[in-house]
Design an enzyme around this catalytic site. Structure first.
Site, PDB file in Angstrom:
ATOM      1  N   GLU A 315     -81.201  49.611 -69.430  1.00 43.14           N
ATOM      2  CA  GLU A 315     -80.686  50.716 -70.097  1.00 43.14           C
ATOM      3  C   GLU A 315     -82.058  51.774 -70.409  1.00 43.14           C
ATOM      4  O   GLU A 315     -81.464  52.348 -71.401  1.00 43.14           O
ATOM      5  CB  GLU A 315     -80.197  50.576 -70.970  1.00 43.14           C
ATOM      6  CG  GLU A 315     -78.870  49.823 -70.225  1.00 43.14           C
ATOM      7  CD  GLU A 315     -77.727  49.744 -71.022  1.00 43.14           C
ATOM      8  OE1 GLU A 315     -77.426  49.914 -72.303  1.00 43.14           O
ATOM      9  OE2 GLU A 315     -76.199  49.609 -70.378  1.00 43.14           O
ATOM     10  N   ARG A 365     -74.887  42.014 -61.148  1.00 42.11           N
ATOM     11  CA  ARG A 365     -75.211  42.835 -62.641  1.00 42.11           C
ATOM     12  C   ARG A 365     -74.933  40.903 -63.104  1.00 42.11           C
ATOM     13  O   ARG A 365     -75.650  40.858 -64.262  1.00 42.11           O
ATOM     14  CB  ARG A 365     -74.063  43.600 -63.340  1.00 42.11           C
ATOM     15  CG  ARG A 365     -74.882  43.932 -64.625  1.00 42.11           C
ATOM     16  CD  ARG A 365     -74.219  44.817 -65.089  1.00 42.11           C
ATOM     17  NE  ARG A 365     -73.773  45.084 -66.477  1.00 42.11           N
ATOM     18  CZ  ARG A 365     -74.062  46.456 -66.955  1.00 42.11           C
ATOM     19  NH1 ARG A 365     -72.953  47.505 -66.706  1.00 42.11           N
ATOM     20  NH2 ARG A 365     -73.424  45.963 -68.659  1.00 42.11           N
ATOM     21  N   LYS A 389     -75.721  38.182 -75.299  1.00 43.78           N
ATOM     22  CA  LYS A 389     -74.478  38.394 -74.820  1.00 43.78           C
ATOM     23  C   LYS A 389     -73.197  37.417 -74.404  1.00 43.78           C
ATOM     24  O   LYS A 389     -73.577  36.796 -73.630  1.00 43.78           O
ATOM     25  CB  LYS A 389     -73.943  39.884 -73.960  1.00 43.78           C
ATOM     26  CG  LYS A 389     -74.743  40.755 -74.643  1.00 43.78           C
ATOM     27  CD  LYS A 389     -74.045  42.225 -73.927  1.00 43.78           C
ATOM     28  CE  LYS A 389     -74.807  43.479 -74.920  1.00 43.78           C
ATOM     29  NZ  LYS A 389     -74.718  44.826 -73.904  1.00 43.78           N
ATOM     30  N   ASP A 394     -70.494  42.785 -70.130  1.00 41.09           N
ATOM     31  CA  ASP A 394     -71.015  43.445 -70.795  1.00 41.09           C
ATOM     32  C   ASP A 394     -69.554  43.170 -72.164  1.00 41.09           C
ATOM     33  O   ASP A 394     -68.924  44.601 -72.364  1.00 41.09           O
ATOM     34  CB  ASP A 394     -70.894  45.759 -70.647  1.00 41.09           C
ATOM     35  CG  ASP A 394     -71.866  46.081 -71.605  1.00 41.09           C
ATOM     36  OD1 ASP A 394     -72.152  45.318 -73.013  1.00 41.09           O
ATOM     37  OD2 ASP A 394     -71.902  46.885 -71.730  1.00 41.09           O
ATOM     38  N   GLU A 422     -65.899  48.074 -78.632  1.00 39.84           N
ATOM     39  CA  GLU A 422     -66.347  49.548 -77.321  1.00 39.84           C
ATOM     40  C   GLU A 422     -65.660  48.668 -76.282  1.00 39.84           C
ATOM     41  O   GLU A 422     -64.356  50.141 -75.932  1.00 39.84           O
ATOM     42  CB  GLU A 422     -67.861  48.831 -76.704  1.00 39.84           C
ATOM     43  CG  GLU A 422     -68.135  49.771 -75.637  1.00 39.84           C
ATOM     44  CD  GLU A 422     -69.200  50.031 -75.209  1.00 39.84           C
ATOM     45  OE1 GLU A 422     -70.505  48.901 -76.151  1.00 39.84           O
ATOM     46  OE2 GLU A 422     -69.470  50.781 -74.552  1.00 39.84           O
ATOM     47  N   GLU A 542     -55.439  42.047 -73.546  1.00 42.56           N
ATOM     48  CA  GLU A 542     -55.666  41.877 -72.044  1.00 42.56           C
ATOM     49  C   GLU A 542     -54.488  42.495 -71.113  1.00 42.56           C
ATOM     50  O   GLU A 542     -54.609  42.982 -70.218  1.00 42.56           O
ATOM     51  CB  GLU A 542     -55.975  40.279 -72.414  1.00 42.56           C
ATOM     52  CG  GLU A 542     -56.980  40.310 -70.342  1.00 42.56           C
ATOM     53  CD  GLU A 542     -56.633  38.401 -71.226  1.00 42.56           C
ATOM     54  OE1 GLU A 542     -56.204  37.968 -72.263  1.00 42.56           O
ATOM     55  OE2 GLU A 542     -57.177  37.763 -70.108  1.00 42.56           O
TER      56      GLU A 542
HETATM   57  C1  GCU Z   1     -72.766  48.797 -73.561  1.00 42.14           C
HETATM   58  C2  GCU Z   1     -72.960  49.314 -74.608  1.00 42.14           C
HETATM   59  C3  GCU Z   1     -74.076  50.436 -75.030  1.00 42.14           C
HETATM   60  C4  GCU Z   1     -75.473  49.829 -75.564  1.00 42.14           C
HETATM   61  C5  GCU Z   1     -75.376  48.309 -74.528  1.00 42.14           C
HETATM   62  C6  GCU Z   1     -76.344  46.955 -74.863  1.00 42.14           C
HETATM   63  O1  GCU Z   1     -74.048  48.868 -72.506  1.00 42.14           O
HETATM   64  O2  GCU Z   1     -72.648  50.515 -73.635  1.00 42.14           O
HETATM   65  O3  GCU Z   1     -73.992  51.656 -75.819  1.00 42.14           O
HETATM   66  O4  GCU Z   1     -76.363  50.556 -75.756  1.00 42.14           O
HETATM   67  O5  GCU Z   1     -74.136  48.025 -73.886  1.00 42.14           O
HETATM   68  O6  GCU Z   1     -75.099  46.381 -76.052  1.00 42.14           O
HETATM   69  O7  GCU Z   1     -77.257  47.352 -75.562  1.00 42.14           O
END
Ligand code: GCU
Length: 710
Positions: A315, A365, A389, A394, A422, A542
C-alpha cells in the site's frame, strides 16, 4: 529475628495514583478498585526485589490502604499472613508461615515437574495461606493479577495448586498511531477511541500517568509488547528511530514498570530518509552499517527495546522490491542489525497489488501473501517473525483462515488480529470478537485433529511468532470509545496468554472484573444481561452486513456502513461479482483463481467443492446462483433476506436488554453504550435495507415471507 521492616501503606512505596490525572477521569476498565477488594482486605507479604516487584508492592499497598489489609515487604518479622507473593530463589523468608507456604508451593511445583519460566507463576494453598511463587518478577506481577481475577476464590482452602505459563512468548499490540495528524487518517489510523495515548499534534503527549494506567491494564490482560506508531510510517514517525528516539524511551520507561517492551514501526527507506544515503538496498554495505549503528544507538537508550515492525512494499510503503530484492533480503537486513541485542523484526506479510484492474479476473488479492512468501520459507533469520493477518484479505467479519499460516514450516509466524473494529462496527457497534479469534486459533489447517493455528503461533518448542493485534485504544475516557469494546482488548490479551481458553469464560472474567458485585445493584442480572447482549454479537454483526463470507460491501475509505458496489470497480482487489444470476468469487482450482489450492489437501478439497464448502464461506470461494441451496436448507437469496431481517431484530433486542440495566451500573457507562446502541440499530437497518434491496433488484427473487424490501 531481624528488625521488622513494616511497609507503611502511606509510606514511600506509594507512588502517584495513576488515575490522578488532570485530564478527564479515565475509566478503570477491568481494574476498578473494587476488583481488589478481596486481596486488599488481607495480610500480604511480598518477597523479592527489583522494579517489577516494586510494581507489585505498589498494587498491593494501594489495595490494602483502601480495604483495610496490611502489607509487608521482605525482610519482615514473623507475621501470620493470608497471601505470600514470593520469588522462588529470593533470600530465605523470615516469616515462618511464609516459609511453610513457599515450601508447599515448591513441593507442588516439583510434583508437576515443570518450570515457571520468566513469566509463569504457581498459585497454591498451604494451610491458611495462599502462595504465589515465581522465578522472575514478571511472574509475580502476573500472579498478582491472577489473584485479583480470582477474587475470594484465590483464598479457597480447597483450591488445588495451579501452574500458569504463557503459551506465547510475545503477546503484542500494534498501535496505528501517528505522531503528526495525518490529513486523511487523523491521529490514529482506523482509530475509534479519540486521539492517541502517546502522541498529539506532532509531539509526545507526555501524559505519563495515563500511560502508566494503560500499561497496568495491558499487563493485567497478559500483553507484554507494544509498537507505538503506525505501520504506515510518515516523515515525523520515521524520526522516532533516530533524533526523536527520546520520545520512545520515555514511553518505554513507563511501560517497563508493567513488563511491557516497546517496539517501533520503521520505514524500509530509513537509510535514505534519515541517514542521507543514496540507497536502502539490503545488499549495500553502507546500508547494513547504517542499520547496525542506528540499532545500536536504540539499545543504548532503551536496553530492553523489542524490535522493529515493518510494512514493506505494501500500500505504497517502500520495500526491497525497489532494489530487485525479495522480502527475505529485506527482513534479514533488519534482523541482522537487531540480532546482537536480542531484538526481533516483525515483518508483515500484507503484501499485494493495490492497483489491480477489476476487469482482470486472474489476479486474486487473497492469493498474494502466499505467492510472495512461501517461496522464501527457510531463508529468514531466526529473529524474523513473519506477521500474517489471520485471513487472506483484510480483517473481514468472516474470511477463511489464511493459508500462509500453514505454509511456512521453517519460519516463525505470528498471527495478526484486528482489535480495532475497522470492519466490525468501528466501536459504534457491539461486536465481541473473542469467539471469532478463538475459532481462528482452533482451526486445524492440516485437517481436523491436526495441529492448530494456536500451535503455529506457539511453535513446537515455544519459538513461534506469537499473537499480534492492532490496538483499539485511544485517549477516550473509556479507552475504547465503546465501553463494551474493552472486552475485545482484554480477550485478546488473555487468548495471547493462552489461546485455548474458552472465549465465553474470558468474557465472564472481564464482566466480573469490570462490573464487580460491589459496584452494581444486581451483579447476577448484570452478568446475564451482558452475556445475552455480547456472546453472539459477532455473529449478529455478520448477519446484518456482508453475507456468506463475501466481505467488503463497505463504504470506501472510511469502511463504515454499507455500500455494496463501493469497491466493485476499484483498484483494491475486493470484488463480489454479483450479477442477475448469482454472486461470489470463484477461487476454486477448477475454474477460478486457484486460491483454494493454497491450503493443505484436506481443506483444499473442502473449499474447492461448492457442495462441501461451509455455508459461511461459500461466497468467498464460489460464484453461485441465488437459488443455490445451502447446507442449512435455505437458498442463498433467502439466506441473505433472512439473516438481514434477523440481524436487525437481534440488535433491537440488544438495545432493549441494555435498557433494563439503567440504574444498575455506572451512569456514564450506561449512557455511552445506550447512545451507541441507537447508532447500531440505525446502521443495522441501513445495512439490512441496502443489502436486501440490492439483491432483490439484481436477482428478481422475492422474499418467501413477503417482508418489506425497498
Ligand atoms: C487495511 C487498513 C489500512 C491499513 C492496512 C494494513 O488496509 O484499511 O488502514 O494500513 O490494512 O494493515 O497495513
Amino acid at each position: 529475628m531481624s528488625t521488622p521492616e513494616f511497609v507503611d501503606v502511606e509510606g514511600p512505596m506509594f507512588v502517584a495514583d495513576p488515575f490522578d490525572v488532570e485530564e478527564p477521569q479515565v475509566h478503570a476498565a477491568w481494574l476498578p478498585p473494587e476488583a481488589f477488594r478481596s486481596l486488599g482486605a488481607r495480610r500480604v507479604l511480598v518477597h523479592g526485589d527489583g522494579p517489577l516487584v516494586d510494581t507489585v508492592l505498589d498494587e498491593v499497598a494501594r489495595a490494602c490502604a483502601r480495604y483495610g489489609g496490611r502489607m509487608w515487604h521482605s525482610p519482615s518479622w514473623d507475621v501470620d499472613v493470608d497471601l505470600v507473593l514470593t520469588l522462588r530463589r529470593a533470600d530465605a523468608l523470615p516469616s515462618s508461615t511464609a516459609q511453610a507456604a513457599r515450601a508447599a508451593g515448591e513441593a507442588a511445583l516439583i510434583d508437576d515437574g515443570r518450570t515457571l519460566g520468566d513469566e509463569g507463576f504457581l498459585l497454591a494453598r498451604a494451610g491458611d495461606v495462599t502462595v504465589v511463587l515465581a522465578d522472575a518478577p514478571a511472574g509475580l506481577l502476573y500472579g498478582l493479577f491472577h489473584v485479583v481475577r480470582l477474587c475470594a476464590a484465590a483464598f479457597d482452602p480447597a483450591r488445588p495448586p495451579e501452574l500458569h505459563r504463557p503459551a506465547l512468548r510475545r503477546r503484542m499490540l500494534n498501535h496505528w498511531d501517528n505522531v503528526a495528524v495525518h490529513p486523511v487518517m487523523g491521529q490514529v489510523e482506523r482509530g475509534y477511541a479519540g486521539g492517541s495515548i502517546f502522541w498529539r499534534d506532532g509531539r509526545p503527549r507526555g501524559d505519563l500517568a495515563r500511560l502508566r494506567a494503560y500499561g497496568r491494564l495491558l499487563a493485567a490482560s497478559g500483553i507484554n509488547a507494544i509498537s507505538v506508531n503506525n505501520v504506515n510510517v510518515a516523515r515525523a514517525e520515521a524520526r522516532l528511530l533516530t533524533d526523536r528516539l527520546g520520545d520512545v524511551a520515555e514511553i518505554a520507561d513507563v511501560l517497563r514498570l508493567y513488563g511491557i517492551r516497546v517496539h517501533l514501526s520503521v520505514t524500509f527507506a530509513a537509510p535514505v530518509a534519515l541517514g542521507g544515503l543514496s540507497t536502502a538496498d539490503p545488499a549495500d554495505e553502507a546500508v547494513r552499517a547504517w542499520w547496525a549503528a542506528t540499532t545500536r544507538a536504540v539499545y543504548e537508550r532503551i536496553p530492553d527495546f523489542g524490535g522493529y515492525v515493518v510494512k514493506a512494499d505494501s500500500e505504497g510503503q517502500p520495500g526491497p522490491f525497489t532494489y530487485g530484492r525479495d522480502h527475505a533480503d529485506g527482513a534479514n537486513l533488519l534482523a541482522e542489525a537487531l540480532a546482537p541485542h536480542g531484538g526481533v523484526v516483525h515483518w508483515r506479510a500484507f503484501v499485494y497489488d493495490h492497483h489491480q484492474d477489476w476487469r482482470d479476473r486472474s489476479t486474486d488479492r487473497a492469493r498474494a501473501a502466499y505467492d510472495h512468501f512461501t517461496p522464501l520459507d527457510g531463508r529468514f533469520r531466526t529473529n524474523v517473525v513473519l506477521q500474517v493477518k489471520f485471513g487472506p484479505v483484510d480483517f473481514q467479519v468472516r474470511e477463511p483462515v489464511s493459508p500462509v499460516l500453514a505454509a511456512l514450516p521453517a519460519t516463525r509466524v505470528a498471527v495478526e488480529f484486528q482489535v480495532t473494529q475497522e470492519y466490525t462496527g468501528q466501536q459504534r457497534h457491539i461486536c465481541h470478537l473473542g469467539p471469532w479469534w478463538s475459532e481462528v486459533l482452533r482451526f486445524a489447517p492440516w485437517g481436523p485433529g491436526g495441529r492448530t493455528i494456536a500451535d503455529v503461533a506457539t511453535g513446537e518448542k515455544g519459538e513461534g511468532g506469537g499473537l499480534v493485534a492492532v490496538a483499539n485504544t485511544g485517549d477516550d475516557p473509556f479507552w475504547t470509545g465503546h465501553p463494551l469494546a474493552q472486552a475485545n482488548l482484554y480477550t485478546f490479551g488473555r487468548l495471547a496468554w493462552d489461546p485455548r481458553l474458552d472465549p465465553r469464560a474470558v468474557l465472564d472474567e472481564w464482566m466480573t472484573l469490570t462490573f464487580p458485585p460491589s459496584a452494581t445493584a444486581d451483579p447476577e442480572l448484570v452478568r446475564r444481561t451482558l452475556h445475552e447482549i455480547m456472546d453472539d454479537s459477532w455473529r449478529t454483526y455478520e448477519r446484518y452486513t456482508a453475507p456468506l463470507g463475501v466481505g467488503f460491501m463497505v463504504h470506501p475509505g472510511d469502511h463504515y456502513g454499507p455500500d455494496v458496489d463501493g469497491y466493485e470497480y476499484s483498484r483494491w482487489g475486493t470484488y463480489h461479482f454479483a450479477d442477475r444470476d448469482g454472486v461470489g468469487v470463484d477461487r476454486s482450482r477448477a475454474s477460478g483463481t486457484g486460491f483454494a489450492g493454497q491450503y493443505p489437501p484436506y481443506w483444499a478439497d473442502v473449499y474447492e467443492s461448492p457442495e462441501r464448502c461451509p455455508d459461511e464461506l461459500l461466497l468467498f470461494f464460489h460464484h453461485v446462483s441465488y437459488t443455490h441451496v445451502l447446507h442449512s436448507g435455505s437458498t442463498v437469496i433467502q439466506h441473505i433476506y433472512d439473516t438481514h431481517f434477523a440481524g436487525v431484530e437481534e440488535v433491537e433486542a440488544m438495545r432493549r436488554r441494555w435498557q433494563t440495566l439503567n440504574g444498575m451500573i455506572d451512569p456514564a457507562v450506561y449512557v455511552r453504550v445506550a447512545e451507541r446502541l441507537d447508532e447500531q440499530v440505525r446502521s443495522a437497518i441501513e445495512w439490512r435495507d441496502q443489502i436486501n434491496t440490492y439483491f432483490l433488484r439484481k436477482s428478481g427473487v422475492p422474499d418467501a415471507h413477503g417482508r418489506r424490501i425497498y
